[in-house]
Design a protein around this motif. Structure first.
Motif, mmCIF file in Angstrom:
data_model
loop_
_atom_site.group_PDB
_atom_site.id
_atom_site.type_symbol
_atom_site.label_atom_id
_atom_site.label_comp_id
_atom_site.label_asym_id
_atom_site.label_seq_id
_atom_site.Cartn_x
_atom_site.Cartn_y
_atom_site.Cartn_z
ATOM 1 N N MET A 1 0.960 -1.328 -0.183
ATOM 2 C CA MET A 1 0.147 0.118 0.091
ATOM 3 C C MET A 1 0.725 1.238 -0.028
ATOM 4 O O MET A 1 1.967 1.339 0.573
ATOM 5 N N THR A 2 0.643 2.177 -0.754
ATOM 6 C CA THR A 2 1.222 3.378 -0.960
ATOM 7 C C THR A 2 1.196 4.419 0.286
ATOM 8 O O THR A 2 -0.006 4.513 0.739
ATOM 9 N N GLU A 3 2.126 4.707 1.040
ATOM 10 C CA GLU A 3 1.980 5.555 2.108
ATOM 11 C C GLU A 3 1.829 7.125 1.532
ATOM 12 O O GLU A 3 2.327 7.467 0.664
ATOM 13 N N PRO A 4 1.510 8.111 2.401
ATOM 14 C CA PRO A 4 0.935 9.221 2.226
ATOM 15 C C PRO A 4 2.509 10.169 2.382
ATOM 16 O O PRO A 4 3.513 9.543 3.001
ATOM 17 N N ARG A 5 2.514 11.173 1.899
ATOM 18 C CA ARG A 5 3.871 12.001 2.130
ATOM 19 C C ARG A 5 3.776 12.455 3.446
ATOM 20 O O ARG A 5 2.710 12.647 4.012
ATOM 21 N N LEU A 6 5.057 12.375 3.994
ATOM 22 C CA LEU A 6 5.039 12.825 5.459
ATOM 23 C C LEU A 6 4.666 14.065 5.656
ATOM 24 O O LEU A 6 3.913 14.601 6.723
ATOM 25 N N THR A 7 4.735 15.102 4.758
ATOM 26 C CA THR A 7 4.374 16.517 4.957
ATOM 27 C C THR A 7 2.931 16.680 4.882
ATOM 28 O O THR A 7 2.193 17.576 5.465
ATOM 29 N N SER A 8 2.260 15.778 4.268
ATOM 30 C CA SER A 8 0.761 15.673 4.206
ATOM 31 C C SER A 8 0.158 15.352 5.492
ATOM 32 O O SER A 8 -1.014 15.604 5.851
ATOM 33 N N LEU A 9 0.961 14.703 6.302
ATOM 34 C CA LEU A 9 0.396 14.395 7.827
ATOM 35 C C LEU A 9 0.508 15.455 8.828
ATOM 36 O O LEU A 9 0.422 15.251 9.898
ATOM 37 N N SER A 10 1.035 16.684 8.471
ATOM 38 C CA SER A 10 1.390 17.374 9.436
ATOM 39 C C SER A 10 0.812 18.981 9.068
ATOM 40 O O SER A 10 0.925 19.373 8.009
ATOM 41 N N HIS A 11 0.341 19.451 10.203
ATOM 42 C CA HIS A 11 -0.422 20.614 9.939
ATOM 43 C C HIS A 11 0.685 21.840 9.676
ATOM 44 O O HIS A 11 0.576 22.988 9.334
ATOM 45 N N ASN B 1 -0.524 3.388 12.391
ATOM 46 C CA ASN B 1 -1.455 2.663 11.697
ATOM 47 C C ASN B 1 -1.159 3.311 10.314
ATOM 48 O O ASN B 1 -2.032 2.894 9.453
ATOM 49 N N VAL B 2 -0.438 4.189 10.335
ATOM 50 C CA VAL B 2 -0.401 5.031 8.939
ATOM 51 C C VAL B 2 0.919 4.851 8.288
ATOM 52 O O VAL B 2 1.165 4.480 6.842
ATOM 53 N N LEU B 3 1.969 4.864 8.898
ATOM 54 C CA LEU B 3 3.474 4.730 8.562
ATOM 55 C C LEU B 3 3.990 3.293 8.633
ATOM 56 O O LEU B 3 3.541 2.941 10.002
ATOM 57 N N SER B 4 4.575 2.890 7.838
ATOM 58 C CA SER B 4 5.314 1.629 7.809
ATOM 59 C C SER B 4 6.172 1.537 9.032
ATOM 60 O O SER B 4 7.115 2.745 9.246
ATOM 61 N N THR B 5 6.661 0.523 9.342
ATOM 62 C CA THR B 5 7.864 0.362 10.359
ATOM 63 C C THR B 5 9.136 0.773 9.740
ATOM 64 O O THR B 5 9.996 1.410 10.193
#
Length: 344
Positions: free
Chosen positions: A1-11, A109-113
């Motif tokens: 599964m493709t993970e989201p961009r890291l910057t998309s997870l931060s305000h 639950n969003v980012l892989s190990t």
């Protein structure tokens, strides 16, 4: 599964996550005063870069912590930047880092190990470059990715440099170019090219290793690092702590190539506007919008700002250059004033 961009997870990313200086000042003003032991050489009184506690006549402990949400999408780069930024506060006091503790908050639950592991590897790489181990830390499951360090160091109290020691007549020298926040805003919008990204990584992962050597120079009177409040905000902290005014020459301030053009196009962070709202009234002088954006731009892992006697300036610049900071420049001067402010 493709993970989201890291910057998309931060305000907000990097040191742009900081609470605005005016809001922070109100929060701290309401905090109850606590007894301060004589051994605590530096506490919260001048908003300095780290706490310093005297152990003996020749040794003091420097302690600081810094952490934030992603400023870039590459996990290894994010870890390197965050760790470099945290260690910088030890250097800014004139200290030598000795070890660090990792602070890790991740949406597991969003980012892989694998991704989380790459962030930690990046932090370890920065610590190896500084010659220190990560000796422990703490992890939590959080909504946004958070990474940083508790950084500890040692300094001889005789060589300790505060942000409050500037003297009228001193010159100001800045070690790195401005524009990291502007670059991070451009990155989020998909408007930062490969060369811009390379410049951003080069500056944010450059350890401020001149700090201990500069601190031992007799002509160096004050030192701080420029981070989330921007050059104007941290210069004003130096002015307030030293009871003086600071004059900046924007024509001499180093700027990352391409940052001024991006600012002119309106690519800035929300933190820049919050910074200016907090302290703009104490800045005297006309500025084009792009220079105002640069002055208030939150710098993640920014450069050292040094106040020194004029006859020490060349030695300070030489120290920066020997450590690889070719863009270091004299950017202003310290002046007598009835109240702290920034002149342009």
């Amino acid at each position: 599964m493709t993970e989201p961009r890291l910057t998309s997870l931060s305000h907000g990313g990097g040191c742009g996550c900081k609470i605005a200086p005016g809001v922070l000042e109100s929060i701290l003003r309401a905090a109850p005063a606590l007894p301060v032991p004589a051994e605590l050489l530096v506490g919260t009184e001048t908003s300095d870069d780290a706490a310093v506690y005297r152990i003996s006549e020749t040794q003091a402990l420097v302690a600081t912590t810094d952490f934030f949400m992603p400023i870039v999408d590459d996990p290894h780069d994010f870890g390197r930047i965050a760790a470099t930024n945290a260690i910088s506060d030890v250097y800014a006091m004139g200290g030598q880092p000795i070890f660090a503790l990792a602070l890790v908050g991740m949406p597991v639950n969003v980012l892989s190990t694998t991704t989380i592991g790459r962030i930690l590897e990046g932090g370890s790489a920065a610590c190896r470059a500084a010659g220190i181990p990560i000796a422990g830390g703490h992890t939590i499951d959080s909504v946004e990715p958070i990474y940083g360090l508790v950084a500890l160091g040692l300094v001889d109290p005789r060589h300790l440099k505060r942000n409050s020691g500037a003297r009228p007549g001193d010159v100001l020298i800045l070690g790195k170019g401005l524009g990291v926040g502007i670059f991070s805003a451009a990155l989020k919008k998909g408007m930062l090219d490969a060369d811009g990204y390379r410049r951003m990584i080069e500056t944010t992962t450059a350890l401020n290793t001149p700090g201990p050597e500069l601190a031992r120079m007799e002509g160096v009177h004050a030192m701080t690092d420029v981070t989330g409040f921007g050059l104007a905000g941290h210069a004003l902290e130096m002015a307030r702590g030293s009871g003086c005014a600071i004059r900046l020459d924007m024509g001499c301030v180093p700027v990352l190539q391409g940052a001024r053009d991006l600012a002119r196009a309106g690519i800035v962070t929300g933190a820049s506007a919050r910074n200016w709202d907090s302290y703009g009234a104490r800045v005297d002088g006309a500025l084009p919008p792009e220079d105002r954006a640069l002055l208030s731009d939150p710098q993640t892992s920014g450069g050292l700002l040094v106040a020194c006697a004029p006859d020490a300036a060349e030695a300070v610049l030489d120290c920066f250059r020997r450590h690889g900071f070719a863009n270091a420049a004299v950017v202003g001067a310290v002046e007598t004033a009835d109240f702290p402010k920034l002149w342009l």
